[in-house]
Design a protein around this motif. Structure first.
Motif, PDB file in Angstrom:
ATOM      1  N   MET A 242     -21.967  10.614  -4.714  1.00  0.00           N
ATOM      2  CA  MET A 242     -21.142   9.579  -5.362  1.00  0.00           C
ATOM      3  C   MET A 242     -19.706   9.624  -4.844  1.00  0.00           C
ATOM      4  O   MET A 242     -19.155  10.698  -4.606  1.00  0.00           O
TER       5      MET A 242
ATOM      6  N   GLU B  34     -14.938   9.687 -11.867  1.00  0.00           N
ATOM      7  CA  GLU B  34     -14.787  11.126 -12.109  1.00  0.00           C
ATOM      8  C   GLU B  34     -13.351  11.536 -12.395  1.00  0.00           C
ATOM      9  O   GLU B  34     -13.072  12.708 -12.621  1.00  0.00           O
TER      10      GLU B  34
ATOM     11  N   TYR C 203     -26.002  11.815 -14.561  1.00  0.00           N
ATOM     12  CA  TYR C 203     -25.852  10.585 -13.777  1.00  0.00           C
ATOM     13  C   TYR C 203     -27.150  10.253 -13.067  1.00  0.00           C
ATOM     14  O   TYR C 203     -27.989  11.127 -12.836  1.00  0.00           O
TER      15      TYR C 203
ATOM     16  N   ALA D 137     -26.122  16.212 -13.127  1.00  0.00           N
ATOM     17  CA  ALA D 137     -26.251  17.565 -12.624  1.00  0.00           C
ATOM     18  C   ALA D 137     -25.742  18.512 -13.708  1.00  0.00           C
ATOM     19  O   ALA D 137     -24.877  18.138 -14.510  1.00  0.00           O
TER      20      ALA D 137
ATOM     21  N   ARG E 235     -20.758  24.654  -6.433  1.00  0.00           N
ATOM     22  CA  ARG E 235     -19.505  23.925  -6.195  1.00  0.00           C
ATOM     23  C   ARG E 235     -18.326  24.898  -6.188  1.00  0.00           C
ATOM     24  O   ARG E 235     -18.290  25.826  -7.002  1.00  0.00           O
TER      25      ARG E 235
ATOM     26  N   ARG F  97     -16.303  18.948  -7.756  1.00  0.00           N
ATOM     27  CA  ARG F  97     -17.336  17.917  -7.911  1.00  0.00           C
ATOM     28  C   ARG F  97     -17.113  16.731  -6.974  1.00  0.00           C
ATOM     29  O   ARG F  97     -17.833  15.733  -7.049  1.00  0.00           O
TER      30      ARG F  97
HETATM   31  N1  GLY Z   1     -19.826  14.921  -8.681  1.00  0.00           N
HETATM   32  C1  GLY Z   1     -21.080  15.198  -9.231  1.00  0.00           C
HETATM   33  C2  GLY Z   1     -21.371  16.632  -9.423  1.00  0.00           C
HETATM   34  O1  GLY Z   1     -20.638  17.475  -8.985  1.00  0.00           O
HETATM   35  O2  GLY Z   1     -22.331  16.940 -10.041  1.00  0.00           O
END
Ligand code: GLY
Ligand code: FAD
Length: 374
Positions: free
Chosen positions: A49, A55, A252, A265, A308, A335
């Motif tokens: 995305m 976000e 999402y 997620a 992440r 993210r």
């Molecule tokens: N930007 C979506 C995620 O990190 O899950």
């Protein structure tokens, strides 16, 4: 002495790829080292995305970085296709950030006002309008922010597209080469020490994602970062078609080519464990059903997880090491690393070349958290 390069990039994810690509476009002789396979970590796990508005709220330095980066994708998609033949699958069908209760409705309307003040398009849609646009969405949705400019790409394709385009411009890429340490003396970097010997350059860029902290701790720098695991799954929906990305609190739905939908997620801080748990997937499934009840009819595809890189204040680190000249750091994109990759590649290439950057990087300085403590 081993081969000498203009720059060495550590990390074969989307951030390392974007940096190598930008340096090569400017004529640099670049080496990129990846300890495992290219795109095998967060960048290969992402939903893709480009949620500059979904976000973020609409204020602050991260929002400015994100909207600048989002605007670079159309040109980038063409460049990558032309140079490497890879289609990054850029889809510009917008996003619906959906509200499921009055509190979210109130909050999203406030964000719309802020984003409009920043010059962005953001509209409120009622629940009925949302279902008219996307009939598969449920009655539980009471309204949504409609964000026309928040598109999406295929994250692995983008990462490999940067890397293959970099190779086409002369970058040397070595997989399964782990950087253990840096050659450092008299306040400068001069190369890296790896399992395949030493490589030399006056410019080394650390783009090691969630693993950057460990590597840099050997230079006396304690980055304030931590890993955040995210689990996802995908299904293929043969009949129930969703066209717009749906973003909600905690879940999402990202519609890809051929009826494929990525559902993400989870957010599990402080673990490097990439196991996909039944708990994580069940929570996502429950939330996905609430948004799109007919998803139960879709065909199961697969599940995966990625790690992440997050920072204590939520801003990425983009800058030079406070002690060692020529040692640059680009990590902590949390993210939004896919979204932020084009601008990161550009500004880090500017720093390496010693040029002024197109936006103020002061908020992203590597020593900002250290300085706040002193
Ligand atoms: N930007 C979506 C995620 O990190 O899950
Ligand atoms: P990585 O992709 O982790 O790459 C770092 C690389 O460096 C790794 O391949 C690693 O092996 C290598 N490395 C580390 N140390 C060394 C060393 N010492 N020597 C050699 N190599 C080394 N972002 C978005 O913008 N949009 C999204 O929709 C989105 N969805 C996401 C969904 C999930 C489930 C996850 C987990 C993330 C998502 N993200 C999304 C975030 C995005 O994936 C990350 O911010 C981004 O991929 C970070 O890229 P990176 O290159 O810094 O890290």
């Amino acid at each position: 002495m081993s081969y000498v390069y203009d720059a060495i990039v550590v990390g074969g994810g989307v951030i390392g790829g974007a940096i190598a690509y930008n340096l090569a476009k400017r004529g640099g002789k670049v080496l990129l080292l990846e300890k495992e396979r290219l795109a095998s970590k967060a960048s290969g796990a992402a939903a893709g995305m480009l949620g500059a508005q979904a976000e973020m709220d609409g204020e602050g330095s991260l929002f400015q970085l994100a909207r600048k980066s989002r605007a670079m994708f159309t040109q980038l998609a063409g460049e990558i296709k032309e140079t490497s033949g890879i289609d990054i699958e850029l889809i510009n069908k917008g996003m619906l950030k959906v509200a499921l209760n009055e509190q979210q409705q109130h909050e999203y309307k406030r964000v719309i006002a802020i984003q409009r003040q920043s010059g962005e398009q953001a509209d409120w849609m009622t629940g009925e309008e949302v279902r008219r646009k996307e009939p598969v969405l449920s009655d539980a949705i009471t309204g949504a922010m409609h964000l026309e400019k928040d598109g999406q790409v295929e994250a692995t394709q983008l990462t490999l597209g940067f890397l293959k385009s970099a190779v086409a411009r002369g970058v040397v890429i070595k997989e399964f080469v782990e950087v253990y340490y840096f050659q450092l003396s008299k306040g400068k970097v001069s190369g890296v020490v790896t399992n395949e010997g030493n490589f030399y350059s006056e410019n080394v860029i650390v783009a090691g994602g969630a693993w950057s902290k460990k590597l840099l701790s050997k230079t006396g720098l304690q980055l304030d970062t931590y890993p955040v695991k995210g689990e996802c799954f995908s299904v293929v929906s043969h009949s129930q078609i969703l066209t717009t990305t749906v973003f909600s609190h905690g879940c999402y739905l990202v519609p890809k080519k051929w009826g494929r939908i990525i559902v993400g997620a989870t957010v599990k801080p402080r673990t490097f464990c990439k196991k996909v748990t039944v708990e994580g997937i069940s929570i996502l499934m429950e939330q996905a059903k609430k948004l799109m009840p007919s998803i139960v009819e879709a065909e199961w595809e697969r599940a995966w997880a990625g790690i992440r890189p997050q920072t204590a204040d939520g801003l990425p680190y983009l800058g030079e090491h406070p002690i060692y000249k020529g040692l640059f750091i680009a990590t902590g994109h949390f993210r939004n690393g896919i979204l932020l990759s084009p601008i990161t590649g550009e500004v880090i290439a500017d720093l390496v070349e010693g040029k002024p950057t197109s936006l103020n990087l002061e908020p992203f300085r590597v020593d900002r958290l250290v300085r706040q403590l002193t």
